[in-house]
Enzyme design. Structure first.
Site, PDB file in Angstrom:
ATOM      1  N   GLU A 149       0.815  -1.176  -0.107  1.00  0.00           N
ATOM      2  CA  GLU A 149      -0.056   0.024   0.115  1.00  0.00           C
ATOM      3  C   GLU A 149       0.919   1.171  -0.015  1.00  0.00           C
ATOM      4  O   GLU A 149       1.760   1.333   0.884  1.00  0.00           O
ATOM      5  CB  GLU A 149      -0.929   0.012   1.252  1.00  0.00           C
ATOM      6  N   CYS A 177      -6.505   1.212   2.166  1.00  0.00           N
ATOM      7  CA  CYS A 177      -7.324   1.958   2.211  1.00  0.00           C
ATOM      8  C   CYS A 177      -7.395   3.080   0.863  1.00  0.00           C
ATOM      9  O   CYS A 177      -8.124   3.868   0.608  1.00  0.00           O
ATOM     10  CB  CYS A 177      -7.235   2.906   3.366  1.00  0.00           C
ATOM     11  N   ASN A 210     -11.972  -3.012  -0.673  1.00  0.00           N
ATOM     12  CA  ASN A 210     -10.806  -3.404   0.314  1.00  0.00           C
ATOM     13  C   ASN A 210     -11.512  -3.803   1.826  1.00  0.00           C
ATOM     14  O   ASN A 210     -11.275  -5.040   1.953  1.00  0.00           O
ATOM     15  CB  ASN A 210     -10.189  -2.067   0.590  1.00  0.00           C
ATOM     16  N   GLU A 211     -11.886  -2.949   2.634  1.00  0.00           N
ATOM     17  CA  GLU A 211     -12.069  -3.305   4.011  1.00  0.00           C
ATOM     18  C   GLU A 211     -13.765  -2.880   4.302  1.00  0.00           C
ATOM     19  O   GLU A 211     -13.876  -2.050   5.369  1.00  0.00           O
ATOM     20  CB  GLU A 211     -11.216  -2.642   4.899  1.00  0.00           C
TER      21      GLU A 211
END
Length: 653
Positions: free
Chosen positions: A46, A240, A371-372
């Site tokens: 990331e 993120c 993603n999350e």
């Protein structure tokens, strides 16, 4: 009775006890339990902590195209000895919407000197005798167009320079020169000669020693650390940043491929996330884009695992979502990405891949949807993606989120819901204290063997607390992760992929700790956690073997954790043992079964008596050592050092 008399009285059994110790661990080498996926241990990348710009991407100039919110951030004007000049930022949105800004320099350096300087990313790391390549897009509106470019060290002394002349039309100019000394905190200057007006954009400086010598490529030492891990996959681009703080700043892969000067810069979502580590100069130029990620994956032998936005911004921030009826562009991005990675050169996106220099497919097998994310809104969008992708590309395995935590309300909703939907791979994240990792080594022992597979997508033991700036890459954290990882490998029929996160951190530009690899502008080092990851990944094996003590799995009883594997390629038995206690643990490891065992093996040991110990620049306190070990029949006597991870490898005949 003394020891000598006792040995004579009781015979060989006492000799065996004295030589090998009391505890017996049995590895059944004949009956593999489960296949270990080639993707078992991998890398999560990331762009956080200056991981891309200022890190893996070797560009030395910050804000090279004047597209930061503050156009001159990173730059300063220089006026000496009576010279005059000014900078005007012009915008050509109608003709170049992706890179609209450029700088117009009006100057009179007939007397004195006029120019600009760039500070780099917390300075520039410059190496003596290394060649550097400068380029820019420019035109001379008035005057002779002559300029001199110069590297200066932290004492403002020149350590390399060159001259060039730009013409009347916009062209890309290049010049190279060699640095005369090494400096961690160098900067870069451009001096304009005479009197005139010059317009400039995409001002760039790269070292010659990029990975594989690729022009405008990646930082060689950082890629080498990744390649040395022998990773099974590379997840990119995050994290993120896939989501963006809001949808307008989400990651859009199509804007990261093609000509560098046409890639649209955006603000990095870590720019203002942490007030205690504010980084207003954190942007994404996308010089490291999706083509480069796929290429890097191929270079280091890792399967590519791209993650795409599913129409949801970060739910910790704005939580914006795209209405379902407006989701088509996001879905099309996913379908087009698969074509870009795997499509024939006669397809639209396959042709672009070929035009970029890679006619062969990248062999994409996995794709992450969001993603999350969490909640019903995620499930609604996942269904749309899954239906469309599976209809056209049924072979692609989809990775889905079960939220930011391995338990709790969000997880308890997503986990059963996605299982009912027969999802391929569930992405579980764990940022917990070291004790949690030790206590959860058996987490997957009772998972449904017929359900979705697991991707342990983000994990790292937190010495102080999640997102705390006080977190350290301590040996206690790394050792606890090793204990947990034995459980991941032992359950390889359920756990298909695992990766530590985050990957990189700039020593002066980080936002989040702990991190796997730390670097400054000249050096890099692997943490204790890095060496744990490397030992697992480079000693993976192909099949899980049963390993028991007193007919029980070693999941922390008496502080010992263990897993065993067979490597069909090397014909080796691999045993990983973790001792989280402060006492030496002596064991007889019996390699039971019909295989003929070599008389010697190797032990690779990672240890420290100090649980608070960390690695640092120039001081690798925790790194593996290797030694030979004898095999008596089919038994290996091992004394596990306190606070240690040990890898035993024995070849068969």
């Amino acid at each position: 009775m003394n020891l000598k008399k006792l040995m004579i009285t009781l015979g060989c059994s006492v000799i065996a006890w004295y030589s090998y110790g009391q505890s017996k661990i049995t590895v059944n080498t004949d009956k593999p339990i489960a296949e270990i996926q080639p993707t078992m241990w991998g890398i999560f990348f990331e762009d956080i902590n200056l991981g891309a710009d200022g890190g893996l991407y070797a560009e030395l100039i910050k804000n090279r195209s004047f597209e930061f919110y503050s156009p001159m951030m990173g730059w300063k004007e220089i006026k000496k000895d009576g010279a005059t000049g000014s900078v005007l930022i012009e915008n050509r949105t109608t003709t170049n919407k992706n890179n609209p800004r450029y700088a117009r320099f009006t100057f009179d350096a007939s007397k004195g000197s006029y120019g600009i300087s760039n500070e780099g990313f917390r300075g520039m790391g410059i190496k003596k005798d290394l060649q550097y390549h400068f380029s820019l897009w420019a035109r001379a509106v008035e005057g002779n167009g002559k300029m001199r470019v110069e590297l200066v060290n932290s004492e403002d002394e020149s350590i390399g320079s060159a001259t060039l002349t730009v013409g009347k039309d916009w062209t890309k100019q290049k010049v190279s020169f060699t640095a005369t000394s090494t400096d961690l905190k160098a900067s870069f200057k451009i001096w304009f000669e005479g009197k005139g007006i010059v317009e400039a954009d995409m001002i760039s400086l790269f070292p010659n020693d990029t990975w594989k010598g690729r022009p405008e490529g990646l930082r060689q030492d950082l890629v080498q650390l990744l390649a040395d891990m022998k990773p099974g996959f590379l997840r990119f681009p995050g994290g993120c940043i896939v989501e963006g703080r809001e949808l307008v700043t989400r990651y859009q892969w199509k804007k990261t491929v093609g000509k560098i000067e046409d890639r649209e810069l955006i603000v990095n979502r870590w720019n203002s996330e942490f007030k205690h580590r504010s980084t207003p100069d954190y942007y994404q130029t996308f010089g490291l884009g999706f083509f480069e990620y796929f290429q890097l994956s191929e270079d280091i032998g890792a399967s590519p695992l791209p993650i795409l936005n599913c129409g949801m911004a970060c739910q910790f921030n704005t939580g914006e979502v795209v209405p379902l009826e407006e989701l088509d562009p996001y879905l099309q991005d996913a379908l087009d990405l698969i074509e870009f990675a795997n499509g024939d050169v006669n397809t639209t996106w396959g042709k672009l891949r070929s035009d970029l220099g890679h006619p062969a497919p990248f062999n994409l097998k996995f794709l992450g949807i969001g993603n999350e994310q969490w909640g019903p809104q995620y499930i609604e969008r996942y269904k749309v993606f899954a239906k469309a992708i599976k209809a056209k590309y049924p072979e692609i395995k989809l990775v889905t989120s079960v939220g930011p935590s391995p338990d709790g309300e969000l997880f308890d909703y997503l986990n059963p819901t996605l299982r009912e939907l027969k999802a391929d791979i569930l992405d579980e994240h764990y940022y917990k204290n070291p004790e949690w990792f030790q206590q959860n080594a058996s987490r997957y022992d009772n998972y449904d063997r017929k359900g979705p597979k697991i991707f342990a997508g983000e994990y790292a033991a937190q010495s102080a607390g999640i997102a705390s700036p006080e977190n350290k890459n301590s040996w206690k954290c790394a050792l606890s992760e090793a204990a947990f990882m034995t459980g991941l490998e032992r359950n390889a029929d359920v756990v298909y992929m695992a990766s530590y996160a985050p990957l990189f951190a700039h020593a002066e530009g980080w936002q989040w700790t702990p991190d796997l690899i730390w670097f400054n502008n000249l050096e890099a080092y692997g943490t204790a956690n890095y060496y744990v990851q490397k030992l697992f990944a480079s000693n993976k094996g192909t099949n899980v073997l049963s390993i028991l003590e007193d007919k029980e799995k070693l999941t922390g009883q008496k502080g010992i954790y263990a897993t065993a594997a067979w490597d069909n390629a090397t014909k080796e038995i691999i045993v990983k043992l973790v001792n989280v206690t402060d006492k030496e643990a002596r064991h007889n490891v019996e390699l039971a079964g019909g295989k003929k065992i070599n008389s010697t093996g190797t032990l690779t040991i990672l240890k420290s008596q100090d649980l608070d110990a960390v690695n640092s620049f120039g001081s690798l306190n925790i790194k593996p050592t290797e030694e030979k070990v004898s095999v008596k029949g089919k038994t290996v006597a091992i004394a596990l050092a306190p606070y240690s991870m040990t890898v035993l490898k024995v070849k068969t005949k």
